[in-house]
Design an enzyme around this catalytic site. Structure first.
Site, PDB file in Angstrom:
ATOM      1  N   ASP A 108      14.994  24.118  -0.456  1.00 36.53           N
ATOM      2  CA  ASP A 108      15.731  23.458  -1.540  1.00 36.53           C
ATOM      3  C   ASP A 108      17.157  23.101  -1.191  1.00 36.53           C
ATOM      4  O   ASP A 108      17.870  22.579  -2.049  1.00 36.53           O
ATOM      5  CB  ASP A 108      15.804  24.381  -2.764  1.00 36.53           C
ATOM      6  N   ARG A 125       0.797 -10.857   6.951  1.00 40.74           N
ATOM      7  CA  ARG A 125       0.786  -9.651   6.116  1.00 40.74           C
ATOM      8  C   ARG A 125       1.965  -8.771   6.529  1.00 40.74           C
ATOM      9  O   ARG A 125       1.908  -8.103   7.558  1.00 40.74           O
ATOM     10  CB  ARG A 125      -0.527  -8.879   6.309  1.00 40.74           C
ATOM     11  N   CYS A 172      16.376  24.495   4.526  1.00 43.65           N
ATOM     12  CA  CYS A 172      15.574  25.371   3.658  1.00 43.65           C
ATOM     13  C   CYS A 172      14.698  24.528   2.742  1.00 43.65           C
ATOM     14  O   CYS A 172      14.727  23.308   2.789  1.00 43.65           O
ATOM     15  CB  CYS A 172      16.487  26.260   2.825  1.00 43.65           C
ATOM     16  N   HIS A 231      -6.605  -7.141  12.659  1.00 42.37           N
ATOM     17  CA  HIS A 231      -5.337  -6.406  12.697  1.00 42.37           C
ATOM     18  C   HIS A 231      -5.010  -6.083  14.158  1.00 42.37           C
ATOM     19  O   HIS A 231      -5.903  -5.738  14.938  1.00 42.37           O
ATOM     20  CB  HIS A 231      -5.491  -5.122  11.875  1.00 42.37           C
ATOM     21  N   TYR A 275      18.897  30.866   6.930  1.00 43.27           N
ATOM     22  CA  TYR A 275      17.887  31.792   7.435  1.00 43.27           C
ATOM     23  C   TYR A 275      17.925  31.896   8.959  1.00 43.27           C
ATOM     24  O   TYR A 275      18.019  30.899   9.661  1.00 43.27           O
ATOM     25  CB  TYR A 275      16.486  31.311   7.041  1.00 43.27           C
ATOM     26  N   ARG A 315     -10.839   0.318  14.495  1.00 38.53           N
ATOM     27  CA  ARG A 315     -10.830   1.134  13.259  1.00 38.53           C
ATOM     28  C   ARG A 315     -11.863   0.497  12.329  1.00 38.53           C
ATOM     29  O   ARG A 315     -13.034   0.524  12.647  1.00 38.53           O
ATOM     30  CB  ARG A 315      -9.433   1.145  12.625  1.00 38.53           C
ATOM     31  N   LYS A 375       0.845  -1.205   0.000  1.00 40.38           N
ATOM     32  CA  LYS A 375       0.000   0.000   0.000  1.00 40.38           C
ATOM     33  C   LYS A 375       0.877   1.251   0.000  1.00 40.38           C
ATOM     34  O   LYS A 375       2.069   1.185   0.327  1.00 40.38           O
ATOM     35  CB  LYS A 375      -0.909  -0.018   1.233  1.00 40.38           C
TER      36      LYS A 375
HETATM   37  C1  LIG Z   1      -0.238  -1.775   6.751  1.00 46.81           C
HETATM   38  C2  LIG Z   1      -0.878  -3.033   7.150  1.00 46.81           C
HETATM   39  C3  LIG Z   1      -0.122  -4.187   7.406  1.00 46.81           C
HETATM   40  C4  LIG Z   1       1.395  -4.196   7.446  1.00 46.81           C
HETATM   41  O1  LIG Z   1       1.814  -3.695   8.685  1.00 46.81           O
HETATM   42  P1  LIG Z   1       3.379  -3.622   9.060  1.00 46.81           P
HETATM   43  O2  LIG Z   1       3.391  -3.166  10.455  1.00 46.81           O
HETATM   44  O3  LIG Z   1       3.971  -2.606   8.120  1.00 46.81           O
HETATM   45  O4  LIG Z   1       3.919  -4.978   8.839  1.00 46.81           O
HETATM   46  C5  LIG Z   1      -0.790  -5.365   7.673  1.00 46.81           C
HETATM   47  N1  LIG Z   1      -2.147  -5.392   7.702  1.00 46.81           N
HETATM   48  C6  LIG Z   1      -2.900  -4.300   7.490  1.00 46.81           C
HETATM   49  C7  LIG Z   1      -4.374  -4.398   7.561  1.00 46.81           C
HETATM   50  C8  LIG Z   1      -2.305  -3.081   7.224  1.00 46.81           C
HETATM   51  O5  LIG Z   1      -3.061  -1.994   7.021  1.00 46.81           O
END
Ligand SMILES: *Cc1c(COP(=O)(O)O)cnc(C)c1O
Length: 374
Positions: A313, A223, A311, A168, A264, A139, A41
């Protein structure tokens, strides 16, 4: 290796490091019988989704994960055939392209399920869905009290195939945090509900941190995101190699006298005669201005301080009596070898996480280049 002459500011992505990291993570997953999803992502956390996805698949990933459906479709358009899951889009998203492109959908509620089923009926296929249970992160994900109804609706709809249930973790990067076992136990309960509804879906729960620390939570699929990019989310050391190097080069140098000040606001004053090197990157290129006065770069084999304000740039490096050549490579952050700065160091200094540093490097003026492309 010097950047191309036109690469004022360059993000160098080392795909050999990425393959090394992915192979390590996929090896841990495989040891508990799990497959590996490479999470790409946000343009692969700023590293470039298509080259990263290809390298991850070469190194042992069999799934790709994206946030939006559009991100997944970009991978499909590049010819990538692997299993893919997309999990978060606006409430009015048309899922038809997901059915047509064979992208699995992460769903959290009845409305999303209905839209996926409608899209499947229109497209004349089945929607492959991963039902998400909220086990405590609060979430997205279906709250436990709505879960039996969601599972039943999915099980009863012939346009829907329940590929997986998933969740998650909130605190996997704090091994031993009590919420991890609490979420795992809610996940088990949610799985029981799907079994009672006659389903036998896959399960996935672990992010990078849980992949490294909780083999008992690998289930069928892990994941992995941040650890694949070589940034270690857990306290214990792991053999991970940072994939992204942010670099530039010296444009010019000049000698200034003791008592002269820099940039600056004239916030820094030389206390001896010294040589300054001008480096053409600034906050427009991803160098946080809040690092002014606390930033080092790696130049000619040494850590050297950036003096005065960052700065838009440019930045100015104090080289003392060393005289760098114009064109000399300047590493802002990278692998950390020999004590060079890292993304983690930036994150610690400005009170954020390395995820945000690397993901924030996707900028129009920063050239991205690849090492290890096959
Ligand atoms: C981003 C994400 C992950 C990966 O998480 P990491 O901490 O970068 O390994 C896994 N599952 C979901 C749903 C995520 O949004």
């Amino acid at each position: 290796m010097s950047p191309d002459p036109f690469s004022r500011a360059e993000v160098r992505v080392d795909l050999d490091h990425l393959r090394h990291n992915l192979a390590l993570l996929a090896g841990r997953a495989a040891a508990s019988g799990a497959a590996t999803m490479a999470v790409v992502k946000a343009d692969a956390y700023g590293h470039g989704a298509v080259p990263v996805a290809r390298a991850a698949l070469e190194a042992g990933a069999t799934w790709l994960g994206t946030c939006s459906l559009a991100e997944a479709l970009t991978l499909r358009a590049a010819g990538i055939q692997a299993s893919m899951l997309a999990w978060l889009d606006p409430a009015d998203t048309d899922f038809t392209p997901a059915i047509e492109a064979g992208v699995d959908l992460g769903l959290s509620n009845a409305g999303e399920l209905e839209r996926a089923a409608d899209a499947a009926r229109r497209a004349g296929g089945r929607a492959r869905v991963h039902l998400k249970i909220d086990t405590g992160l609060s979430r997205n994900g279906c709250p436990p009290h709505d879960w039996p109804a969601l599972v039943k609706a999915a099980a009863d709809d012939s346009a829907v195939e329940v590929v997986a249930i998933w969740s998650h973790l909130a605190c996997a990067d704090e091994p031993g945090h009590p919420s991890i076992d609490m979420q795992a136990s809610r996940f088990e309960q949610a799985y029981e509900v799907t079994r009672e509804a006659g389903l036998e879906p896959m399960r996935h729960l672990a992010n990078s941190a849980a992949t490294l620390t909780r083999p008992d939570l690998h289930f069928d699929l892990v994941r992995v995101g941040i650890a694949m990019y070589g940034l270690n989310p857990v306290p214990q050391p792991e053999d991970l190699r940072p994939v992204m190097t942010f670099r530039s080069s010296v444009v010019s140098t000049k000698r200034i006298a003791a008592g002269e000040s820099v940039s600056y606001g004239l916030t820094w004053t030389a206390d001896t005669d010294t040589t300054l090197a001008l480096v053409p990157v600034g906050y427009a290129d991803g160098v946080p201005r809040t690092l002014s006065g606390r930033l080092d770069v790696w130049l000619d084999g040494k850590r050297r301080p950036v003096v005065g304000r960052v700065c838009m740039d440019q930045i100015v490096v104090d080289c003392g009596d060393h005289q760098p050549e114009p064109g000399a490579e300047v590493v802002l952050f990278g692998t950390g070898e020999a004590g060079a700065p890292t993304a983690r160091e930036w994150a610690d200094k400005i009170g954020t996480i390395d995820y945000e540093i690397v993901t924030g490097m996707y900028r129009p003026r920063v050239v991205r280049s690849y090492a290890g492309q096959r």
